[in-house]
Design a protein around this motif. Structure first.
Motif, PDB file in Angstrom:
ATOM      1  N   ALA A  42       0.642  -1.247   0.000  1.00 25.13           N
ATOM      2  CA  ALA A  42      -0.108   0.040  -0.137  1.00 25.13           C
ATOM      3  C   ALA A  42       0.887   1.278   0.032  1.00 25.13           C
ATOM      4  O   ALA A  42       0.553   2.194  -0.682  1.00 25.13           O
ATOM      5  CB  ALA A  42      -1.136  -0.004   1.071  1.00 25.13           C
ATOM      6  N   PHE A  43       1.940   1.273   0.874  1.00 23.84           N
ATOM      7  CA  PHE A  43       2.802   2.357   0.759  1.00 23.84           C
ATOM      8  C   PHE A  43       3.541   2.666  -0.532  1.00 23.84           C
ATOM      9  O   PHE A  43       3.658   3.761  -1.097  1.00 23.84           O
ATOM     10  CB  PHE A  43       3.903   2.280   1.719  1.00 23.84           C
ATOM     11  N   THR A  44       4.065   1.498  -0.945  1.00 20.43           N
ATOM     12  CA  THR A  44       4.412   1.607  -2.381  1.00 20.43           C
ATOM     13  C   THR A  44       3.811   2.152  -3.547  1.00 20.43           C
ATOM     14  O   THR A  44       4.199   3.068  -4.188  1.00 20.43           O
ATOM     15  CB  THR A  44       5.067   0.201  -2.898  1.00 20.43           C
ATOM     16  N   ALA A  45       2.519   1.723  -3.601  1.00 16.70           N
ATOM     17  CA  ALA A  45       1.398   2.189  -4.372  1.00 16.70           C
ATOM     18  C   ALA A  45       1.287   3.926  -4.130  1.00 16.70           C
ATOM     19  O   ALA A  45       1.171   4.507  -5.173  1.00 16.70           O
ATOM     20  CB  ALA A  45      -0.041   1.596  -4.273  1.00 16.70           C
ATOM     21  N   TYR A  46       1.155   4.068  -2.942  1.00 19.53           N
ATOM     22  CA  TYR A  46       0.910   5.513  -2.452  1.00 19.53           C
ATOM     23  C   TYR A  46       2.153   6.435  -2.966  1.00 19.53           C
ATOM     24  O   TYR A  46       1.779   7.488  -3.632  1.00 19.53           O
ATOM     25  CB  TYR A  46       0.665   5.892  -1.013  1.00 19.53           C
ATOM     26  N   VAL A  47       3.312   5.903  -3.055  1.00 14.88           N
ATOM     27  CA  VAL A  47       4.596   6.902  -3.356  1.00 14.88           C
ATOM     28  C   VAL A  47       4.396   6.895  -4.912  1.00 14.88           C
ATOM     29  O   VAL A  47       4.826   7.904  -5.491  1.00 14.88           O
ATOM     30  CB  VAL A  47       5.702   6.163  -2.905  1.00 14.88           C
ATOM     31  N   ILE A  48       4.186   5.698  -5.332  1.00 13.99           N
ATOM     32  CA  ILE A  48       4.148   5.791  -6.895  1.00 13.99           C
ATOM     33  C   ILE A  48       3.091   6.885  -7.545  1.00 13.99           C
ATOM     34  O   ILE A  48       3.086   7.696  -8.407  1.00 13.99           O
ATOM     35  CB  ILE A  48       3.879   4.493  -7.506  1.00 13.99           C
ATOM     36  N   ALA A  49       1.961   6.614  -6.921  1.00 19.97           N
ATOM     37  CA  ALA A  49       0.825   7.474  -7.459  1.00 19.97           C
ATOM     38  C   ALA A  49       0.960   8.959  -6.954  1.00 19.97           C
ATOM     39  O   ALA A  49       0.609   9.889  -8.029  1.00 19.97           O
ATOM     40  CB  ALA A  49      -0.547   6.931  -6.649  1.00 19.97           C
ATOM     41  N   ASP A  50       1.675   9.156  -5.869  1.00 19.44           N
ATOM     42  CA  ASP A  50       2.092  10.530  -5.689  1.00 19.44           C
ATOM     43  C   ASP A  50       3.021  11.159  -6.433  1.00 19.44           C
ATOM     44  O   ASP A  50       3.107  12.298  -6.917  1.00 19.44           O
ATOM     45  CB  ASP A  50       2.389  10.698  -4.123  1.00 19.44           C
ATOM     46  N   ASN A  51       4.050  10.499  -6.733  1.00 19.31           N
ATOM     47  CA  ASN A  51       4.892  10.920  -7.855  1.00 19.31           C
ATOM     48  C   ASN A  51       4.245  11.052  -9.088  1.00 19.31           C
ATOM     49  O   ASN A  51       4.806  12.290  -9.937  1.00 19.31           O
ATOM     50  CB  ASN A  51       5.882   9.937  -7.922  1.00 19.31           C
ATOM     51  N   VAL A  52       3.428  10.326  -9.521  1.00 15.65           N
ATOM     52  CA  VAL A  52       2.994  10.591 -10.891  1.00 15.65           C
ATOM     53  C   VAL A  52       1.900  11.539 -10.943  1.00 15.65           C
ATOM     54  O   VAL A  52       1.805  12.685 -11.830  1.00 15.65           O
ATOM     55  CB  VAL A  52       1.944   9.257 -11.345  1.00 15.65           C
ATOM     56  N   TYR A  53       1.360  12.100  -9.756  1.00 16.93           N
ATOM     57  CA  TYR A  53       0.391  13.039  -9.723  1.00 16.93           C
ATOM     58  C   TYR A  53       1.123  14.432  -9.524  1.00 16.93           C
ATOM     59  O   TYR A  53       0.979  15.435 -10.128  1.00 16.93           O
ATOM     60  CB  TYR A  53      -0.477  13.148  -8.278  1.00 16.93           C
ATOM     61  N   SER A  54       2.356  14.381  -8.795  1.00 20.00           N
ATOM     62  CA  SER A  54       3.040  15.644  -8.712  1.00 20.00           C
ATOM     63  C   SER A  54       3.906  15.852  -9.950  1.00 20.00           C
ATOM     64  O   SER A  54       3.931  17.162 -10.231  1.00 20.00           O
ATOM     65  CB  SER A  54       4.139  15.466  -7.588  1.00 20.00           C
ATOM     66  N   LYS A  55       4.122  14.867 -10.829  1.00 17.87           N
ATOM     67  CA  LYS A  55       4.695  15.424 -12.000  1.00 17.87           C
ATOM     68  C   LYS A  55       3.796  15.784 -13.031  1.00 17.87           C
ATOM     69  O   LYS A  55       4.088  16.863 -13.812  1.00 17.87           O
ATOM     70  CB  LYS A  55       5.311  13.957 -12.621  1.00 17.87           C
ATOM     71  N   SER A  56       2.592  15.057 -12.949  1.00 16.13           N
ATOM     72  CA  SER A  56       1.522  15.805 -13.850  1.00 16.13           C
ATOM     73  C   SER A  56       0.991  17.251 -13.312  1.00 16.13           C
ATOM     74  O   SER A  56       0.661  17.985 -14.308  1.00 16.13           O
ATOM     75  CB  SER A  56       0.564  14.788 -13.935  1.00 16.13           C
ATOM     76  N   HIS A  57       0.938  17.524 -12.209  1.00 13.55           N
ATOM     77  CA  HIS A  57       0.569  18.709 -11.425  1.00 13.55           C
ATOM     78  C   HIS A  57       1.709  19.717 -11.919  1.00 13.55           C
ATOM     79  O   HIS A  57       1.332  20.739 -12.162  1.00 13.55           O
ATOM     80  CB  HIS A  57       0.425  18.461 -10.187  1.00 13.55           C
TER      81      HIS A  57
END
Length: 65
Positions: A42-57
């Motif tokens: 769950a933590f790994t998925a959160y970190v990946i999702a956060d990185n993808v979101y912050s790059k697109s943002h």
């Protein structure tokens, strides 16, 4: 003569619990931290999702200004 051993351990029944699969080292270590594997995933998925979101943002912010 019977095939019984000459020596019988009087405590064999009382020590039988030590050979139970519940008390083996691998089982104890595996059950030491219940839910740890799920938490890591769950933590790994959160970190990946956060990185993808912050790059697109960041891309959206740079394109608007």
């Amino acid at each position: 003569m019977s095939n019984l051993p000459l020596y019988r351990d009087p405590w064999a029944k009382l020590d039988a619990w030590r050979k139970s699969p519940i008390f083996q080292k691998t089982t104890v270590v595996r059950n030491m931290f219940p839910g740890f594997g799920i938490a890591v995933v769950a933590f790994t998925a959160y970190v990946i999702a956060d990185n993808v979101y912050s790059k697109s943002h960041k891309k959206e912010e740079n394109s608007h200004h």
